[in-house]
Design a protein around this motif. Sequence first.
Motif, PDB file in Angstrom:
ATOM      1  N   ALA A  57      42.443  52.713  44.060  1.00 58.60           N
ATOM      2  CA  ALA A  57      42.791  51.477  44.756  1.00 58.60           C
ATOM      3  C   ALA A  57      41.917  50.324  44.285  1.00 58.60           C
ATOM      4  O   ALA A  57      42.400  49.209  44.067  1.00 58.60           O
ATOM      5  CB  ALA A  57      42.652  51.665  46.265  1.00 58.60           C
ATOM      6  N   SER A  58      40.627  50.592  44.092  1.00 55.75           N
ATOM      7  CA  SER A  58      39.717  49.527  43.662  1.00 55.75           C
ATOM      8  C   SER A  58      39.973  49.120  42.214  1.00 55.75           C
ATOM      9  O   SER A  58      39.731  47.963  41.844  1.00 55.75           O
ATOM     10  CB  SER A  58      38.261  49.984  43.831  1.00 55.75           C
ATOM     11  OG  SER A  58      37.953  50.133  45.206  1.00 55.75           O
ATOM     12  N   GLN A  59      40.431  50.036  41.394  1.00 53.01           N
ATOM     13  CA  GLN A  59      40.760  49.688  40.011  1.00 53.01           C
ATOM     14  C   GLN A  59      41.835  48.607  39.980  1.00 53.01           C
ATOM     15  O   GLN A  59      41.735  47.636  39.214  1.00 53.01           O
ATOM     16  CB  GLN A  59      41.231  50.937  39.261  1.00 53.01           C
ATOM     17  CG  GLN A  59      40.116  51.907  38.896  1.00 53.01           C
ATOM     18  CD  GLN A  59      40.641  53.144  38.204  1.00 53.01           C
ATOM     19  OE1 GLN A  59      41.777  53.158  37.738  1.00 53.01           O
ATOM     20  NE2 GLN A  59      39.812  54.175  38.138  1.00 53.01           N
ATOM     21  N   LYS A  60      42.863  48.750  40.813  1.00 49.32           N
ATOM     22  CA  LYS A  60      43.922  47.741  40.849  1.00 49.32           C
ATOM     23  C   LYS A  60      43.382  46.399  41.339  1.00 49.32           C
ATOM     24  O   LYS A  60      43.705  45.339  40.796  1.00 49.32           O
ATOM     25  CB  LYS A  60      45.069  48.212  41.739  1.00 49.32           C
ATOM     26  CG  LYS A  60      46.250  47.229  41.760  1.00 49.32           C
ATOM     27  CD  LYS A  60      47.358  47.700  42.660  1.00 49.32           C
ATOM     28  CE  LYS A  60      48.562  46.771  42.585  1.00 49.32           C
ATOM     29  NZ  LYS A  60      48.226  45.359  42.852  1.00 49.32           N
ATOM     30  N   ARG A  61      42.548  46.448  42.376  1.00 50.19           N
ATOM     31  CA  ARG A  61      42.000  45.197  42.902  1.00 50.19           C
ATOM     32  C   ARG A  61      41.097  44.521  41.882  1.00 50.19           C
ATOM     33  O   ARG A  61      41.085  43.296  41.766  1.00 50.19           O
ATOM     34  CB  ARG A  61      41.240  45.484  44.204  1.00 50.19           C
ATOM     35  CG  ARG A  61      42.172  45.955  45.314  1.00 50.19           C
ATOM     36  CD  ARG A  61      41.468  46.133  46.631  1.00 50.19           C
ATOM     37  NE  ARG A  61      42.371  46.844  47.549  1.00 50.19           N
ATOM     38  CZ  ARG A  61      42.180  48.079  47.990  1.00 50.19           C
ATOM     39  NH1 ARG A  61      41.107  48.745  47.613  1.00 50.19           N
ATOM     40  NH2 ARG A  61      43.051  48.638  48.791  1.00 50.19           N
ATOM     41  N   MET A  62      40.330  45.312  41.162  1.00 44.66           N
ATOM     42  CA  MET A  62      39.452  44.725  40.148  1.00 44.66           C
ATOM     43  C   MET A  62      40.267  44.139  38.995  1.00 44.66           C
ATOM     44  O   MET A  62      39.879  43.123  38.405  1.00 44.66           O
ATOM     45  CB  MET A  62      38.460  45.771  39.630  1.00 44.66           C
ATOM     46  CG  MET A  62      37.275  46.032  40.556  1.00 44.66           C
ATOM     47  SD  MET A  62      36.382  44.529  41.055  1.00 44.66           S
ATOM     48  CE  MET A  62      35.941  43.836  39.463  1.00 44.66           C
ATOM     49  N   ARG A  63      41.400  44.750  38.675  1.00 41.89           N
ATOM     50  CA  ARG A  63      42.274  44.175  37.644  1.00 41.89           C
ATOM     51  C   ARG A  63      42.800  42.811  38.097  1.00 41.89           C
ATOM     52  O   ARG A  63      42.859  41.858  37.327  1.00 41.89           O
ATOM     53  CB  ARG A  63      43.428  45.125  37.327  1.00 41.89           C
ATOM     54  CG  ARG A  63      43.044  46.293  36.428  1.00 41.89           C
ATOM     55  CD  ARG A  63      44.272  46.974  35.844  1.00 41.89           C
ATOM     56  NE  ARG A  63      45.104  47.598  36.872  1.00 41.89           N
ATOM     57  CZ  ARG A  63      44.948  48.853  37.280  1.00 41.89           C
ATOM     58  NH1 ARG A  63      43.991  49.606  36.753  1.00 41.89           N
ATOM     59  NH2 ARG A  63      45.761  49.362  38.203  1.00 41.89           N
ATOM     60  N   ASP A  64      43.187  42.729  39.391  1.00 41.63           N
ATOM     61  CA  ASP A  64      43.682  41.459  39.923  1.00 41.63           C
ATOM     62  C   ASP A  64      42.586  40.395  39.885  1.00 41.63           C
ATOM     63  O   ASP A  64      42.837  39.235  39.523  1.00 41.63           O
ATOM     64  CB  ASP A  64      44.165  41.646  41.366  1.00 41.63           C
ATOM     65  CG  ASP A  64      45.402  42.535  41.455  1.00 41.63           C
ATOM     66  OD1 ASP A  64      46.085  42.698  40.414  1.00 41.63           O
ATOM     67  OD2 ASP A  64      45.672  43.075  42.542  1.00 41.63           O
ATOM     68  N   ILE A  65      41.361  40.782  40.262  1.00 40.12           N
ATOM     69  CA  ILE A  65      40.246  39.828  40.244  1.00 40.12           C
ATOM     70  C   ILE A  65      39.940  39.408  38.813  1.00 40.12           C
ATOM     71  O   ILE A  65      39.740  38.226  38.518  1.00 40.12           O
ATOM     72  CB  ILE A  65      39.008  40.446  40.924  1.00 40.12           C
ATOM     73  CG1 ILE A  65      39.270  40.646  42.422  1.00 40.12           C
ATOM     74  CG2 ILE A  65      37.775  39.564  40.713  1.00 40.12           C
ATOM     75  CD1 ILE A  65      38.176  41.425  43.145  1.00 40.12           C
ATOM     76  N   ALA A  66      39.936  40.390  37.885  1.00 40.20           N
ATOM     77  CA  ALA A  66      39.645  40.087  36.484  1.00 40.20           C
ATOM     78  C   ALA A  66      40.696  39.155  35.883  1.00 40.20           C
ATOM     79  O   ALA A  66      40.364  38.208  35.148  1.00 40.20           O
ATOM     80  CB  ALA A  66      39.562  41.382  35.674  1.00 40.20           C
ATOM     81  N   ASP A  67      41.957  39.413  36.205  1.00 37.70           N
ATOM     82  CA  ASP A  67      43.027  38.547  35.687  1.00 37.70           C
ATOM     83  C   ASP A  67      42.865  37.115  36.194  1.00 37.70           C
ATOM     84  O   ASP A  67      43.098  36.147  35.454  1.00 37.70           O
ATOM     85  CB  ASP A  67      44.391  39.095  36.104  1.00 37.70           C
ATOM     86  CG  ASP A  67      44.749  40.389  35.379  1.00 37.70           C
ATOM     87  OD1 ASP A  67      44.111  40.666  34.341  1.00 37.70           O
ATOM     88  OD2 ASP A  67      45.647  41.107  35.847  1.00 37.70           O
TER      89      ASP A  67
END
Length: 899
Positions: A57-67
Motif C-alpha cells: 500500500a505504501s509503495q503506491k502512495r510513494m509512487r503518487d508522491i514521487a510523481d
Amino acid sequence: MNVVVVESPAKAKTINKYLGPGYKVLASFGHVRDLPAKDGSVLPDQDFEMFWEVDTASQKRMRDIADAVKSSDGLFLATDPDREGEAISWHVLDLLKKKKVIGDKPVKRVVFNAITKKAVLDAMANPRDIDTPLVDAYLARRALDYLVGFNLSPVLWRKLPGARSAGRVQSVALRLVCDRETEIERFVAEEYWNISALLKTPRGDEFEARLVSHQGKRMQRNSVTNGDQAAGIKALLEGAAFAVDSVEAKPVKRNPGPPFTTSTLQQAASSKLGFSASRTMQIAQKLYEGIDIGGETVGLITYMRTDGVQMAPEAIEAARAAVLDQFGPRYVPEKARLYSTKAKNAQEAHEAIRPTDFNRSPDKLRRFLDSDQMRLYDLIWKRGIASQMASAEIERTTVEILADNNGEKAGLRAVGSVIRFDGFIAAYTDQREEGEAPEDGDDEDGRLPEINAREALAKQKVNASQHFTEPPPRYSEASLIKKMEELGIGRPSTYAATLKTLSDREYVVMDKRKLIPHSKGRLVTAFLENFFNKYVEYDFTADLEEKLDKISAGELNWKDVLRAFWQDFFAQIEDTKELRVTNVLDALNEALAPLVFPKREDGSDPRICQVCGTGNLSLKLGKYGAFVGCSNYPECNFTRQLTSEGGAEAEAGGNEPRALGKDPVTEEEITLRSGRFGPYVQRGEGKEAKRSSLPKGWAPADIDFEKALSLLSLPRDVGAHPETGKMISAGLGRYGPFVLHDGTYANLEGIEDVLSIGLNRAVTVLAEKKANPGGRGRTAAVALKELGEHPDGGAMTVREGRFGPYVNWGKVNATLPKGKDPQSVTVEEALVLIAERAAKDGGGKSKAKKAPAKSAKAKSEDGAAAKPKKTAAKPKAAAAKKAPAKTATKAKTTKKSAT
C-alpha cells in the motif's frame, strides 16, 4: 506548484483548503516503511545497520508522491510535530532521494501545533530543516525495541511455551501490574476502630466530631486496634462532658491545575468518561485533525501527543480574554499563570493540549460533535480555561473539643469548609476535577453550624465502628499511566499502544476497569525477573528513556547508546543457552507460590498432590501454556489449570469437581471441571463419560445444573427436513455452533441459537448455506456502515462477522478493536486497520493475493538490496531458526510505531 506531505487524508483535506491552488497536499497514511518482522532487520555487528521495507500500500502512495514531486517547485514535509512525525518526514525524503526525484528542489520541514488556518500559514512561512537528532532518537528507539523484542521473545517461546512476546516498555508495564497483584496477595488485613460523637450546640445544631487524642496520646486512624480498647474509649465518651476548646477559621486558596498533557488527558478521560487510553487518543486525533463546523473543517484542539503543560503566549491571552467575557473580571487573575511539569524525563517542546479557540465553548459545538467527541472536548475546554482563572477561596474551620470524664480525657475534632469565592471552580459546572477543589456550593468536609469557643456541647450519640485495612487497589488504565509517567517509563505517545499490547497478548484482563494480570502475564514477569532482571527494572528503563531524550537533544550519539546496551543484553541472551526448563520451573514455583499453590481450607500442604497423596505438585509446560501437574505422572494424572485467580480446584483424573446434580435419565452425577484446555462439564466417570466444553461467553461461575444438562444433551434433534425427511441436528463443534443436515453444516451465531433454534429457521439457515457455499454456513455479511472508496479503489464497509465487527475492503478483513462501536468507525481508522491487516497477511501463507517473500537479493522499493548476507554477530538464540510469523516486533503498518 508545491507538494505538501502529511500523515492522514483528513489532515490533507483540511490543509489543502487553507493553502489553496498553489499547493498539492498528499497523505502518507502514517509510516511508509518499517523494519521487517524477521531476523536481520537490525545488524549489531554492522554498526546497527537497519533495513527498511515498504509495504504494498505504501509503495503506491510513494509512487503518487514521487510523481507529484517530479513536476513540483518544492516539497514541504508537514507531518506531526513530534519524534514519530519527524521520522515519517525523514523516511519520505529518503525514499524520494533514492527515487531521484528531488534533484535541486527545495525541501523544507514545517510543523504546527494546531490545524487552524493561522497556525498552518505561520508554519509555512517559517520552515526549517529536518531535525537530525530527533530522527536519531527515533532510530535508536526503533532499534532498541526491535533488538529486545526480536531476541528476547524467542527465548520465551523456547523456555516458556504459551508466552507470546516481551518488549522494552511492555514488559516493565506488565511488571507493575504483577507486582501490585503480589502486594495484594501478601497483604494481611489489620483491624482498627473509628470513634466519633454526634454533638449538639446550645442553639440546637448537630454536628459530628471524631476522636483525635486519648489521655494525652495522639490517635491515628489505626490507633484503636481491637474491640476492647474501642469499648473502653466509648464508655469514657458516653459519660463525659464536652466543651469547645478552640475554633479556628483559616482562609485557604485552591489553585487550578495545568492544561492537559497526553497522560493526564488519558487519566481524566478514563476516570471521568470511562474511555480506554486508545479510545481517548482516537477521539483526540479526530478533534485535532478537524471537524466540519458549518461547512468548514476546523481543528478544535492542539496536538494531543505532548508532555508539555504550558500554553503559547497568545493562547494564554485568548484564555484570559475568554474568562473575562464568560465569567467576569474577578475571575481573571492579576498575572497569567505559568506551569512546569513534575513528570520524570518530561520534554516540554510542545504546548499542552488545549482548545484552538477558547471562544468555541462546548455548548456552541454540541450540534457538530458526536457524544464521545463532545464529552472529550468538554473536558479539554474546561481544563484549559480553568488553568487561567483565579484561585478558589475557601474558609476552612477547625473545632477542637475536649471530653472529660472524671479526669479521664479525650480530644475530638470537627472540620468544615465553606467556599467564599468559587474562582476556577466556576468552569466546572457539571463535574468535579479529581484532586482539586469542589464545585460551587459544595463542601469538602461539610458545613459546620455556628460554634463558639468555651461553650458546652450536649452529647447525642457515640459511635464506635469496626474496620479493616484494605490492600492497595489494582491499577486502572489511568493509575497505571500515572505511575509509568512518574517513573519515567515510556513516553506519552506510547502509553495507549503499550496497554493495548498487554491486552492483545492476554497478559492482563480488564475487570470493572481494573487491570488484573493473567497467569500468562505473571509467568512472563516472573521469568524475566529471575533471568533478565536488569531489563525489567524500573530505574534501568527510565534511565534508558533519559538517554533517548538526550539523543533527541543532540547530547548523545545514538549508536553509542545502542552499543552499550547491546553488549550486556547479548551476553544475557547467550547465557540462556545453558538454561534448562527445569531451572525455569523451579524458579517460577518459588516466585509464584501463592498463584501456583493456593492455600487449602484443611491446612494441608498445598504442594502435595491430593489425589495420590505422595506426589509433589509443580508447574508443567505444555503446548498451550503452563498448568499444574503431579510428579507421579503417568501413574497419577492429576492436572490443574493455572488461572489468574490461583486456579480453581478443577482437575482431570480423580480431582475434586463441583457437583451440579444428577442426570434425570441415567442418574449419573453431572460435574463442572477444569482441565488443561479450560472448563467443561461431565456426566459420569471414566473414559467413556460424556463431556462438553463451556462455549464462549459462559463463565464457570454461571454454570448451573440446567445449563450443564443442556450442553450434555448436544447435539440435539431439531426436526425432520420437510424436503428430504432427514433429521436436522444442532450442536457445538470445533468451529463453533452449527446445524447439520445430510452432511451439510451451517454455522450459527451463538450457543443460544443451538439450544433454541426451531425447524423453520434451521431450514432457512441451511438454504442460505446452500446458496452461499463459500460462507462457511453463513450468509454474506450485511454491511453495517458504508465508508466510501479506498484510495486504491474498491468500497470499504463495516460488517458484522462471526468474531465481531470488522472492516472489509475487497479480500481484506480487519477486525475492529474490542469495544469499538462499528458506527463510529471513520475512514481514516478503517484505512489504518486495512493496511495493518494487509501487512500481516503479507507475511503469512494463507492469502492468495499477497506478494511472495523477498529473498536476500530481492530489491526493495528504494532500489537497494533488501538485506545483505548476514555476518555472525547475531545471537544464536535468535538466529538458530527462522522466526515464526508473529514476533515481538510488529509487522509493517501504516500507522506510527509505538514502544
